[in-house]
Motif scaffolding. Structure first.
Motif, PDB file in Angstrom:
ATOM      1  N   THR A  10       0.693  -1.203  -0.154  1.00  0.00           N
ATOM      2  CA  THR A  10       0.066  -0.492   0.097  1.00  0.00           C
ATOM      3  C   THR A  10       0.878   1.377   0.289  1.00  0.00           C
ATOM      4  N   ALA A  11       1.810   1.251   0.328  1.00  0.00           N
ATOM      5  CA  ALA A  11       2.245   2.597   0.726  1.00  0.00           C
ATOM      6  C   ALA A  11       4.004   2.318  -0.230  1.00  0.00           C
ATOM      7  N   ALA A  12       3.746   1.862  -1.211  1.00  0.00           N
ATOM      8  CA  ALA A  12       4.792   1.375  -2.269  1.00  0.00           C
ATOM      9  C   ALA A  12       3.946   2.293  -3.655  1.00  0.00           C
ATOM     10  N   ASN A  13       5.339   3.032  -4.192  1.00  0.00           N
ATOM     11  CA  ASN A  13       5.015   3.379  -5.648  1.00  0.00           C
ATOM     12  C   ASN A  13       5.744   2.865  -6.354  1.00  0.00           C
ATOM     13  N   ALA A  14       5.160   3.361  -8.131  1.00  0.00           N
ATOM     14  CA  ALA A  14       5.632   2.435  -9.315  1.00  0.00           C
ATOM     15  C   ALA A  14       7.472   2.182  -9.318  1.00  0.00           C
ATOM     16  N   THR A  15       7.503   0.899  -9.397  1.00  0.00           N
ATOM     17  CA  THR A  15       9.059   0.573  -9.469  1.00  0.00           C
ATOM     18  C   THR A  15       9.570   0.253  -8.210  1.00  0.00           C
ATOM     19  N   ASP A  16       9.458   0.299  -6.991  1.00  0.00           N
ATOM     20  CA  ASP A  16       9.474   0.406  -5.744  1.00  0.00           C
ATOM     21  C   ASP A  16       9.414  -1.648  -5.387  1.00  0.00           C
ATOM     22  N   THR A  34      -1.254   0.769  -8.108  1.00  0.00           N
ATOM     23  CA  THR A  34       0.124   0.698  -8.476  1.00  0.00           C
ATOM     24  C   THR A  34       0.365  -0.028  -9.413  1.00  0.00           C
ATOM     25  N   ASN A  35       1.045   0.375 -10.450  1.00  0.00           N
ATOM     26  CA  ASN A  35       1.649  -0.706 -11.922  1.00  0.00           C
ATOM     27  C   ASN A  35       3.682  -0.617 -11.601  1.00  0.00           C
ATOM     28  N   ILE A  37       5.494  -2.309  -9.263  1.00  0.00           N
ATOM     29  CA  ILE A  37       5.362  -2.706  -7.980  1.00  0.00           C
ATOM     30  C   ILE A  37       6.058  -4.025  -7.979  1.00  0.00           C
ATOM     31  N   THR A  72       5.321  -5.489 -13.271  1.00  0.00           N
ATOM     32  CA  THR A  72       4.295  -5.689 -12.103  1.00  0.00           C
ATOM     33  C   THR A  72       4.822  -6.884 -11.941  1.00  0.00           C
TER      34      THR A  72
END
Length: 180
Positions: A10-16, A34-35, A37, A72
């Motif tokens: 939930t806290a992640a951003n794209a590419t994390d 979010t794409n 992850i 993803t």
């Protein structure tokens, strides 16, 4: 550092990258909008386990506003004990196409598509074992619906069962897996 996989996603951003330490995590993950992850085990599918507790899909991915594509990644987990749902006890995919690699999907229960259920989805599945899953209707190992065309490379679907059709795999509505 997060106390659950869900909180980290939930806290992640794209590419994390969400790196999960070996252990057993009793969770029912709803993938965020979010794409890109990357959910990766620091161990492997023998020692990093996501246990659905028999109450829902272990991983549920059905984006409403985001495009979830093969950037993803889900890698290195045992997905087990999903249940209490009509579709996708282990993994539920609708309108998305993640990359799922080195995953062991075992001992899940649902009405349809018990190991993996996909509708209108084109994921890449590599080095996957789908076994010991049981469908009370169709698709013990996997159900593909609505034109889903996953790419399957080194995917072992064995020892699954279904009351009606497709103990291993059930294909509906012009679905076409690509076998590599």
């Amino acid at each position: 550092d997060y106390s659950t996989i869900q909180a980290a996603l939930t806290a992640a951003n794209a590419t994390d990258t969400v790196l999960v330490q070996p252990g057993t995590y009793t969770e029912n993950i709803i993938w965020p909008e979010t794409n890109g992850i990357k959910l990766i085990s620091a161990g492997d599918s023998s020692n990093t386990i996501i246990d659905g507790g028999g109450v829902s899909s272990v991983i549920y991915m059905n984006p409403q506003s985001a495009t979830i594509d093969t950037t993803t990644l889900i890698q290195g987990f045992k997905i087990t004990n999903g249940g209490g749902v009509s579709n996708g006890g282990g993994i539920f995919l609708e309108d998305c196409s993640p990359n799922i690699n080195i995953v062991f999907i075992v001992n899940n229960l649902a009405d349809n598509g018990t190991g993996i259920y996909m509708r209108n989805s084109n994921p890449i599945l590599m080095n996957i074992t789908i076994t010991g899953n049981s469908a009370t209707n169709e698709g013990g190992g996997m159900s593909l619906i609505g034109g889903s065309s996953p790419t399957l490379t080194d995917v072992n679907i064995s020892g699954n069962s279904a009351t009606n059709h497709g103990g291993g795999m059930n294909l509906i509505q012009s679905s076409n897996p690509i076998l590599m």
